[in-house]
Design a protein around this motif. Structure first.
Motif, PDB file in Angstrom:
ATOM      1  N   PRO A  59      -5.879  -1.811  -0.183  1.00  0.00           N
ATOM      2  CA  PRO A  59      -5.079  -1.087   0.821  1.00  0.00           C
ATOM      3  C   PRO A  59      -3.724  -1.746   1.067  1.00  0.00           C
ATOM      4  O   PRO A  59      -3.644  -2.935   1.358  1.00  0.00           O
ATOM      5  CB  PRO A  59      -5.968  -1.139   2.064  1.00  0.00           C
ATOM      6  CG  PRO A  59      -6.875  -2.305   1.857  1.00  0.00           C
ATOM      7  CD  PRO A  59      -7.118  -2.377   0.379  1.00  0.00           C
ATOM      8  N   ARG A  60      -2.670  -0.935   0.934  1.00  0.00           N
ATOM      9  CA  ARG A  60      -1.304  -1.388   1.192  1.00  0.00           C
ATOM     10  C   ARG A  60      -0.566  -0.313   1.972  1.00  0.00           C
ATOM     11  O   ARG A  60      -0.768   0.885   1.736  1.00  0.00           O
ATOM     12  CB  ARG A  60      -0.560  -1.681  -0.113  1.00  0.00           C
ATOM     13  CG  ARG A  60      -1.122  -2.827  -0.933  1.00  0.00           C
ATOM     14  CD  ARG A  60      -0.333  -3.000  -2.218  1.00  0.00           C
ATOM     15  NE  ARG A  60       1.065  -3.319  -1.930  1.00  0.00           N
ATOM     16  CZ  ARG A  60       2.111  -2.949  -2.692  1.00  0.00           C
ATOM     17  NH1 ARG A  60       1.891  -2.224  -3.777  1.00  0.00           N
ATOM     18  NH2 ARG A  60       3.334  -3.291  -2.378  1.00  0.00           N
ATOM     19  N   GLY A  89      -9.777  -4.241   5.510  1.00  0.00           N
ATOM     20  CA  GLY A  89      -8.408  -4.194   5.041  1.00  0.00           C
ATOM     21  C   GLY A  89      -7.491  -3.235   5.772  1.00  0.00           C
ATOM     22  O   GLY A  89      -6.272  -3.250   5.521  1.00  0.00           O
ATOM     23  N   ALA A  90      -7.990  -2.397   6.674  1.00  0.00           N
ATOM     24  CA  ALA A  90      -7.124  -1.441   7.368  1.00  0.00           C
ATOM     25  C   ALA A  90      -7.777  -0.991   8.665  1.00  0.00           C
ATOM     26  O   ALA A  90      -9.006  -0.950   8.783  1.00  0.00           O
ATOM     27  CB  ALA A  90      -6.813  -0.236   6.480  1.00  0.00           C
ATOM     28  N   ALA A  91      -6.956  -0.644   9.632  1.00  0.00           N
ATOM     29  CA  ALA A  91      -7.416   0.006  10.852  1.00  0.00           C
ATOM     30  C   ALA A  91      -7.397   1.517  10.635  1.00  0.00           C
ATOM     31  O   ALA A  91      -6.553   2.038   9.906  1.00  0.00           O
ATOM     32  CB  ALA A  91      -6.528  -0.371  12.028  1.00  0.00           C
ATOM     33  N   VAL A  92      -8.351   2.214  11.256  1.00  0.00           N
ATOM     34  CA  VAL A  92      -8.495   3.657  11.063  1.00  0.00           C
ATOM     35  C   VAL A  92      -8.202   4.363  12.387  1.00  0.00           C
ATOM     36  O   VAL A  92      -8.789   4.027  13.424  1.00  0.00           O
ATOM     37  CB  VAL A  92      -9.909   4.015  10.576  1.00  0.00           C
ATOM     38  CG1 VAL A  92     -10.009   5.513  10.291  1.00  0.00           C
ATOM     39  CG2 VAL A  92     -10.266   3.216   9.330  1.00  0.00           C
ATOM     40  N   ASP A 135      -5.328 -10.266   2.459  1.00  0.00           N
ATOM     41  CA  ASP A 135      -5.083 -10.233   1.019  1.00  0.00           C
ATOM     42  C   ASP A 135      -5.632  -8.916   0.480  1.00  0.00           C
ATOM     43  O   ASP A 135      -6.842  -8.759   0.306  1.00  0.00           O
ATOM     44  CB  ASP A 135      -5.761 -11.421   0.338  1.00  0.00           C
ATOM     45  CG  ASP A 135      -5.459 -11.493  -1.155  1.00  0.00           C
ATOM     46  OD1 ASP A 135      -4.794 -10.572  -1.672  1.00  0.00           O
ATOM     47  OD2 ASP A 135      -5.913 -12.451  -1.796  1.00  0.00           O
ATOM     48  N   PHE A 136      -4.747  -7.947   0.237  1.00  0.00           N
ATOM     49  CA  PHE A 136      -5.196  -6.612  -0.150  1.00  0.00           C
ATOM     50  C   PHE A 136      -5.947  -6.624  -1.475  1.00  0.00           C
ATOM     51  O   PHE A 136      -6.742  -5.737  -1.760  1.00  0.00           O
ATOM     52  CB  PHE A 136      -4.007  -5.642  -0.225  1.00  0.00           C
ATOM     53  CG  PHE A 136      -3.019  -5.941  -1.320  1.00  0.00           C
ATOM     54  CD1 PHE A 136      -3.207  -5.439  -2.601  1.00  0.00           C
ATOM     55  CD2 PHE A 136      -1.897  -6.714  -1.076  1.00  0.00           C
ATOM     56  CE1 PHE A 136      -2.307  -5.696  -3.611  1.00  0.00           C
ATOM     57  CE2 PHE A 136      -0.989  -6.978  -2.077  1.00  0.00           C
ATOM     58  CZ  PHE A 136      -1.188  -6.475  -3.348  1.00  0.00           C
ATOM     59  N   ARG A 137      -5.726  -7.667  -2.311  1.00  0.00           N
ATOM     60  CA  ARG A 137      -6.385  -7.721  -3.612  1.00  0.00           C
ATOM     61  C   ARG A 137      -7.883  -7.973  -3.481  1.00  0.00           C
ATOM     62  O   ARG A 137      -8.631  -7.767  -4.440  1.00  0.00           O
ATOM     63  CB  ARG A 137      -5.738  -8.806  -4.462  1.00  0.00           C
ATOM     64  CG  ARG A 137      -4.289  -8.517  -4.836  1.00  0.00           C
ATOM     65  CD  ARG A 137      -3.606  -9.739  -5.413  1.00  0.00           C
ATOM     66  NE  ARG A 137      -3.522 -10.818  -4.425  1.00  0.00           N
ATOM     67  CZ  ARG A 137      -2.935 -11.990  -4.658  1.00  0.00           C
ATOM     68  NH1 ARG A 137      -2.395 -12.239  -5.846  1.00  0.00           N
ATOM     69  NH2 ARG A 137      -2.895 -12.923  -3.707  1.00  0.00           N
ATOM     70  N   ARG A 138      -8.321  -8.397  -2.318  1.00  0.00           N
ATOM     71  CA  ARG A 138      -9.739  -8.670  -2.090  1.00  0.00           C
ATOM     72  C   ARG A 138     -10.380  -7.667  -1.127  1.00  0.00           C
ATOM     73  O   ARG A 138     -11.491  -7.892  -0.660  1.00  0.00           O
ATOM     74  CB  ARG A 138      -9.925 -10.092  -1.536  1.00  0.00           C
ATOM     75  CG  ARG A 138      -9.406 -11.191  -2.448  1.00  0.00           C
ATOM     76  CD  ARG A 138      -9.513 -12.545  -1.769  1.00  0.00           C
ATOM     77  NE  ARG A 138      -9.038 -13.619  -2.628  1.00  0.00           N
ATOM     78  CZ  ARG A 138      -9.790 -14.318  -3.460  1.00  0.00           C
ATOM     79  NH1 ARG A 138     -11.092 -14.047  -3.533  1.00  0.00           N
ATOM     80  NH2 ARG A 138      -9.294 -15.276  -4.206  1.00  0.00           N
ATOM     81  N   ARG A 139      -9.669  -6.592  -0.798  1.00  0.00           N
ATOM     82  CA  ARG A 139     -10.128  -5.668   0.223  1.00  0.00           C
ATOM     83  C   ARG A 139     -10.357  -4.266  -0.334  1.00  0.00           C
ATOM     84  O   ARG A 139      -9.752  -3.851  -1.325  1.00  0.00           O
ATOM     85  CB  ARG A 139      -9.113  -5.588   1.370  1.00  0.00           C
ATOM     86  CG  ARG A 139      -8.777  -6.925   2.019  1.00  0.00           C
ATOM     87  CD  ARG A 139      -9.991  -7.534   2.704  1.00  0.00           C
ATOM     88  NE  ARG A 139      -9.648  -8.768   3.386  1.00  0.00           N
ATOM     89  CZ  ARG A 139     -10.538  -9.558   3.974  1.00  0.00           C
ATOM     90  NH1 ARG A 139     -11.825  -9.229   3.950  1.00  0.00           N
ATOM     91  NH2 ARG A 139     -10.163 -10.666   4.567  1.00  0.00           N
ATOM     92  N   ALA A 140     -11.217  -3.520   0.351  1.00  0.00           N
ATOM     93  CA  ALA A 140     -11.426  -2.097   0.081  1.00  0.00           C
ATOM     94  C   ALA A 140     -11.894  -1.445   1.373  1.00  0.00           C
ATOM     95  O   ALA A 140     -12.745  -1.994   2.079  1.00  0.00           O
ATOM     96  CB  ALA A 140     -12.450  -1.883  -1.025  1.00  0.00           C
TER      97      ALA A 140
END
Length: 282
Positions: A59-60, A89-92, A135-140
Motif C-alpha cells: 500500500p502506497r 499498512g493503511a487506515a480504512v 514499510d509498504f514492502r512488508r505490508r498488505a
C-alpha cells in the motif's frame, strides 16, 4: 499526503472525476507499485456488487473504492467491512455525509466487523490511506465488504427481545430460520461477540451452508449463531426458533423466541389473518 476531513474528501472526489475507474467486478486485488499514471496520488477502483473482497499489496499513497451494485433498486442502509488477520499498512475510511469516517485504524485488532450507515444513495465508497511510516514492502491490506439492507442491520444492532410483529416478519424475511436447542454459549471479548452453538436443529431456511448435518444418522443439523457481546446472551433450556441474517459467512441473531411461544403466537396470528407468509409448524 496529510489532508484530512472535508479537504481530503474534496481532493479525492476531484481526482475521481478526472480519472477512469477500473473494470466492474465484485472483488479486487492490486498493488501500490503498479498505478495508472492518470490517476494521480489516489488509485481508483469501481466495484459493482453488494459484497466482495479487496487485497491491496504494497500500500502506497491512497486507494478509493466506489461500491455501486448493478441492481437499480439497491439502496444500502449500511456499509460493513471485516479486515483479515494479516491486514496491515493503511487506515480504512467510509465516505459518509460529505466526510470521511474512520472504520479501521492501521494495526487495529483484526477480524472485527465495522459498520457505518450510508447516505441512503445507491452506492457507497471506501477510502484507504496508506501509513507513510510503515514499510509498504512488508505490508498488505485485505478485507471483505458488504452493503446491507435495513432488515439486516437490526439483527446485529438490537439486544432487546423481538416483539410479536417482528417475530412474524422475521420468519418471512430472515436469511436463516432454524429450530433447535442451545448446546453452549461462548464469549469472545477480542471480537466483541458471543457465539451460540445450536444442536438438534431443524433448518427451515438458510441462504448458504452455515448449518450442517450432524455426522451421525440423526438427520439433525448443527451450527453457530453470533450476537454482539454487549447483549450478554446466556444458554437456556428447551427449543428455540432462531432467525437472523448472514454476514461474512456467519449467522447473526435477530429473533429467538422459545418455540412453544412462537407456535402460540403463529396460530393466533393465522386465525386473525395477520401473517405475511405460511410457516410449516408440525
Amino acid at each position: 499526503m496529510s489532508l484530512k476531513g472535508g479537504g481530503l474528501l474534496q481532493f479525492i472526489q476531484t481526482v475521481c472525476f478526472l480519472s477512469c475507474c477500473s473494470a466492474d467486478v465484485c472483488s479486487w486485488s492490486g498493488s501500490g507499485l503498479v498505478r495508472d499514471p492518470l490517476s494521480g496520488p489516489v488509485q481508483q477502483v469501481s466495484l459493482r456488487c453488494s459484497a466482495g473482497s479487496v487485497r491491496w499489496l504494497f500500500p502506497r499513497l491512497a486507494l478509493r473504492l466506489l461500491l455501486k451494485p448493478n441492481v437499480a433498486s439497491a439502496r444500502p442502509a449500511a456499509l460493513c467491512i471485516k479486515a483479515s488477520r494479516a491486514s496491515r499498512g493503511a487506515a480504512v475510511y467510509a465516505e459518509r455525509a460529505g466526510e470521511l469516517q474512520l472504520l479501521v485504524e492501521d494495526g487495529e485488532l483484526p477480524e472485527q466487523v465495522h459498520c457505518v450507515r450510508t447516505d441512503g444513495v445507491q452506492g457507497a465508497a471506501i477510502f484507504l490511506q496508506a501509513n507513510p511510516q510503515s514499510d509498504f514492502r512488508r505490508r498488505a491490506v485485505s478485507f471483505r465488504y458488504e452493503l446491507l439492507q435495513e432488515k439486516s442491520i437490526a439483527s446485529k444492532a438490537a439486544c432487546r427481545p423481538c416483539n410479536d410483529s417482528e417475530i412474524l416478519q422475521a420468519i418471512c424475511t430472515s436469511d436463516f430460520v432454524i429450530r433447535g436447542s442451545i448446546r453452549n454459549v461462548s464469549h469472545h471479548p477480542e471480537r466483541q461477540t458471543s457465539v451460540i452453538e445450536v444442536e438438534e436443529a431443524r433448518v427451515y431456511r438458510q441462504r448458504s451452508s452455515i448449518f450442517e448435518r450432524e455426522p451421525i444418522m440423526s438427520g439433525h443439523w448443527h451450527g453457530h449463531i453470533h450476537t454482539p457481546l454487549q447483549c450478554h446472551v446466556k444458554a437456556g433450556a428447551g427449543q428455540f426458533l432462531f432467525t437472523g441474517a448472514e454476514h461474512f459467512g456467519e449467522a447473526w441473531l435477530s429473533c429467538a423466541p422459545r418455540f412453544k411461544d412462537f407456535e402460540e403466537l403463529y396460530y393466533l396470528a393465522r386465525a386473525a389473518q395477520h401473517i405475511t407468509c405460511e410457516f410449516p409448524i408440525d
